[in-house]
Design a protein around this motif. Sequence first.
Motif, mmCIF file in Angstrom:
data_model
loop_
_atom_site.group_PDB
_atom_site.id
_atom_site.type_symbol
_atom_site.label_atom_id
_atom_site.label_comp_id
_atom_site.label_asym_id
_atom_site.label_seq_id
_atom_site.Cartn_x
_atom_site.Cartn_y
_atom_site.Cartn_z
ATOM 1 N N VAL A 277 0.865 -1.180 0.000
ATOM 2 C CA VAL A 277 0.000 0.000 0.000
ATOM 3 C C VAL A 277 0.901 1.230 0.000
ATOM 4 C CG1 VAL A 277 -1.797 1.291 1.207
ATOM 5 C CG2 VAL A 277 -1.815 -1.217 1.246
ATOM 6 N N LEU A 278 0.906 1.949 -1.110
ATOM 7 C CA LEU A 278 1.761 3.128 -1.216
ATOM 8 C C LEU A 278 1.218 4.269 -0.356
ATOM 9 C CD1 LEU A 278 2.452 3.242 -5.069
ATOM 10 C CD2 LEU A 278 3.893 2.270 -3.274
ATOM 11 N N PRO A 279 2.097 5.128 0.157
ATOM 12 C CA PRO A 279 1.659 6.268 0.978
ATOM 13 C C PRO A 279 1.099 7.398 0.110
ATOM 14 C CG PRO A 279 4.041 6.296 0.770
ATOM 15 C CD PRO A 279 3.575 5.032 0.098
ATOM 16 N N MET A 280 -0.019 7.137 -0.548
ATOM 17 C CA MET A 280 -0.594 8.099 -1.485
ATOM 18 C C MET A 280 -1.053 9.378 -0.787
ATOM 19 S SD MET A 280 -0.291 6.471 -4.362
ATOM 20 C CE MET A 280 -1.440 6.881 -5.674
ATOM 21 N N ASP A 281 -1.538 9.255 0.447
ATOM 22 C CA ASP A 281 -2.089 10.411 1.154
ATOM 23 C C ASP A 281 -1.071 11.114 2.046
ATOM 24 O OD1 ASP A 281 -4.644 10.102 0.055
ATOM 25 O OD2 ASP A 281 -5.184 8.589 1.557
ATOM 26 N N ALA A 282 0.150 10.597 2.085
ATOM 27 C CA ALA A 282 1.170 11.222 2.940
ATOM 28 C C ALA A 282 1.477 12.629 2.442
ATOM 29 C CB ALA A 282 2.438 10.374 2.936
ATOM 30 N N ARG A 283 1.498 13.588 3.352
ATOM 31 C CA ARG A 283 1.796 14.969 2.993
ATOM 32 C C ARG A 283 3.271 15.275 3.246
ATOM 33 N NH1 ARG A 283 -1.438 19.062 6.053
ATOM 34 N NH2 ARG A 283 -0.842 17.745 7.802
ATOM 35 N N PHE A 284 3.822 16.114 2.401
ATOM 36 C CA PHE A 284 5.214 16.509 2.590
ATOM 37 C C PHE A 284 5.425 17.891 1.981
ATOM 38 C CE2 PHE A 284 5.034 14.570 -1.561
ATOM 39 C CZ PHE A 284 5.883 15.328 -2.346
ATOM 40 N N VAL A 285 6.506 18.516 2.389
ATOM 41 C CA VAL A 285 6.880 19.820 1.850
ATOM 42 C C VAL A 285 7.862 19.597 0.702
ATOM 43 C CG1 VAL A 285 7.986 22.032 2.352
ATOM 44 C CG2 VAL A 285 6.578 20.913 4.094
ATOM 45 N N PRO A 286 7.547 20.035 -0.517
ATOM 46 C CA PRO A 286 8.472 19.834 -1.637
ATOM 47 C C PRO A 286 9.761 20.622 -1.445
ATOM 48 C CG PRO A 286 6.662 21.263 -2.284
ATOM 49 C CD PRO A 286 6.317 20.729 -0.928
ATOM 50 N N LEU A 287 10.807 20.161 -2.086
ATOM 51 C CA LEU A 287 12.125 20.772 -1.978
ATOM 52 C C LEU A 287 12.475 21.497 -3.271
ATOM 53 C CD1 LEU A 287 13.962 17.728 -0.365
ATOM 54 C CD2 LEU A 287 12.996 19.714 0.819
ATOM 55 N N GLU A 288 13.174 22.621 -3.131
ATOM 56 C CA GLU A 288 13.594 23.402 -4.288
ATOM 57 C C GLU A 288 15.027 23.887 -4.087
ATOM 58 O OE1 GLU A 288 11.949 23.760 -6.970
ATOM 59 O OE2 GLU A 288 9.876 23.272 -6.412
ATOM 60 N N PRO A 289 15.835 23.919 -5.162
ATOM 61 C CA PRO A 289 17.171 24.518 -5.058
ATOM 62 C C PRO A 289 17.041 26.043 -4.973
ATOM 63 C CG PRO A 289 16.960 23.094 -6.995
ATOM 64 C CD PRO A 289 15.587 23.352 -6.489
ATOM 65 N N ILE A 290 17.699 26.636 -4.002
ATOM 66 C CA ILE A 290 17.672 28.084 -3.802
ATOM 67 C C ILE A 290 19.080 28.632 -4.003
ATOM 68 C CG2 ILE A 290 17.157 29.953 -2.187
ATOM 69 C CD1 ILE A 290 14.701 28.380 -3.024
ATOM 70 N N LEU A 291 19.207 29.666 -4.829
ATOM 71 C CA LEU A 291 20.496 30.329 -5.013
ATOM 72 C C LEU A 291 20.694 31.304 -3.859
ATOM 73 C CD1 LEU A 291 22.981 30.720 -6.822
ATOM 74 C CD2 LEU A 291 21.718 32.517 -8.023
ATOM 75 N N VAL A 292 21.696 31.043 -3.055
ATOM 76 C CA VAL A 292 21.902 31.793 -1.819
ATOM 77 C C VAL A 292 22.704 33.061 -2.091
ATOM 78 C CG1 VAL A 292 22.899 31.679 0.496
ATOM 79 C CG2 VAL A 292 21.799 29.676 -0.486
ATOM 80 N N ASP A 293 22.311 34.136 -1.432
ATOM 81 C CA ASP A 293 23.015 35.408 -1.514
ATOM 82 C C ASP A 293 24.503 35.215 -1.213
ATOM 83 O OD1 ASP A 293 24.101 38.002 -0.167
ATOM 84 O OD2 ASP A 293 22.267 38.663 -1.160
ATOM 85 N N ALA A 294 25.347 35.906 -1.956
ATOM 86 C CA ALA A 294 26.796 35.730 -1.832
ATOM 87 C C ALA A 294 27.325 36.077 -0.448
ATOM 88 C CB ALA A 294 27.511 36.576 -2.884
ATOM 89 N N LYS A 295 26.593 36.895 0.311
ATOM 90 C CA LYS A 295 27.069 37.296 1.631
ATOM 91 C C LYS A 295 26.652 36.328 2.733
ATOM 92 C CE LYS A 295 27.224 42.212 0.456
ATOM 93 N NZ LYS A 295 26.734 43.573 0.781
ATOM 94 N N VAL A 296 25.799 35.360 2.399
ATOM 95 C CA VAL A 296 25.428 34.329 3.372
ATOM 96 C C VAL A 296 26.513 33.263 3.336
ATOM 97 C CG1 VAL A 296 23.719 32.607 4.040
ATOM 98 C CG2 VAL A 296 22.977 34.787 3.085
ATOM 99 N N ARG A 297 27.186 33.062 4.449
ATOM 100 C CA ARG A 297 28.385 32.230 4.450
ATOM 101 C C ARG A 297 28.217 30.878 5.118
ATOM 102 N NH1 ARG A 297 32.841 36.948 5.941
ATOM 103 N NH2 ARG A 297 32.480 38.234 4.068
#
Length: 414
Positions: A277-297
Amino acid sequence: MEGWFPRMNSRSMIFALAAAGLLSACQTAVRPNRPEPVAGNPTVPATPTTGTVPPVEGNEPALDLPLEAGIPITAASGQRRGEDVFLRLRGGFSAGACDAGSHAALWRKRYAQSPRAFAQHLENILPMLDFVSREVERDGLPAEFALIPLVESWYRPDALGAGGPAGMWQMIGSTARNHGIHIQSGYDGRLSPVESTRAALSYLKTLQKMFDGWQPTVMAYNAGEYRVLNAFKRNGSREASGEKRLPKGLSNITYDYVAKLQALSCLISEPERQGLVLPMDARFVPLEPILVDAKVRTLGQLSKGSGIPEAALRRLNPGFRTGRIVPGVPRLVLMPSGAAPVTVADTDAADDTVEPSIDEAAATSGAKTHRVRAGDTPWSIAKRYGLSIQQLLRVNNLGRKAVLRPGQTLKILP
């Protein structure tokens, strides 16, 4: 795979299997590169738990399923369901996966020998499986390719294999560099889900142009393109089939590689065949690549500015080995979709800036409290009421790593 994995003799392979209790694509032991524990954060366990599926046969190693640590559902907005991922995969699979023959059927039985444990693992990796399957779909590649990390490493971005391969796609250093992956002090792009996935898919696209069909493509990915081309030449035919073990002359590991992908495709397409039985109804937060500001180290700065716990960021981005975003490497960080876009103004570098008083900022909105809803972050709440994150946290006596929960009430006025 040839070029991506070191050669192993039979004795070392048996030892690796016995030591790890894990079946992977090239039968190498995979161990997690565990992140540092974070105290007081129940939604991000310090170390993942492990569920072991009992063996099918007396001499068959158990399938060891590393259960991923969760990401707080309140970390971002735009939740998805397991059904979204599985329907996307089904739409991209080749026809006939469940009719592939006895070889694939054996692997279906092995993967689903403990249906509940296998389904739980699929649920645990949904965010990463969703990310990779979207990348595969974007590149117009067969959906079977999205299952390769499941065969290689059980979808562990921090997996370290015996003999040197690393990451979800289990690449060795030399081949990773040949495909443009950055490896240097403080950073290993093989452990970056973003960089390693894009490099692996680029390689698969190149192989697909050389071979006709997904089966010879993944054979070449596993064994090396020249080995497959030479086998075609010796056989006088370009027929490729894991079930028929064609072309002749390849390793059983390569034929198994195809069978495993067919088995997994069938389990997702027709799970009822194995009582799954696949977890069809399971909720999750999708992931995305984020380009980080150059000053965030550092990922710590990113955590403070986005409201995402640092432990979750490090678990998603183990390529930044020390948590520092080192110069000279891609500044792409995998984050929950909807997380705050972070600039240096959101981090410690802005601590010395002049802030409006809490009374002035909150008076503009007229609100005195805020009830946390799913998808809220400290950044989004502060922005809504004209506050800085520092002000919101201070008035509510919250620390930098606080995790908000639906139903929680926050003060807006002191």
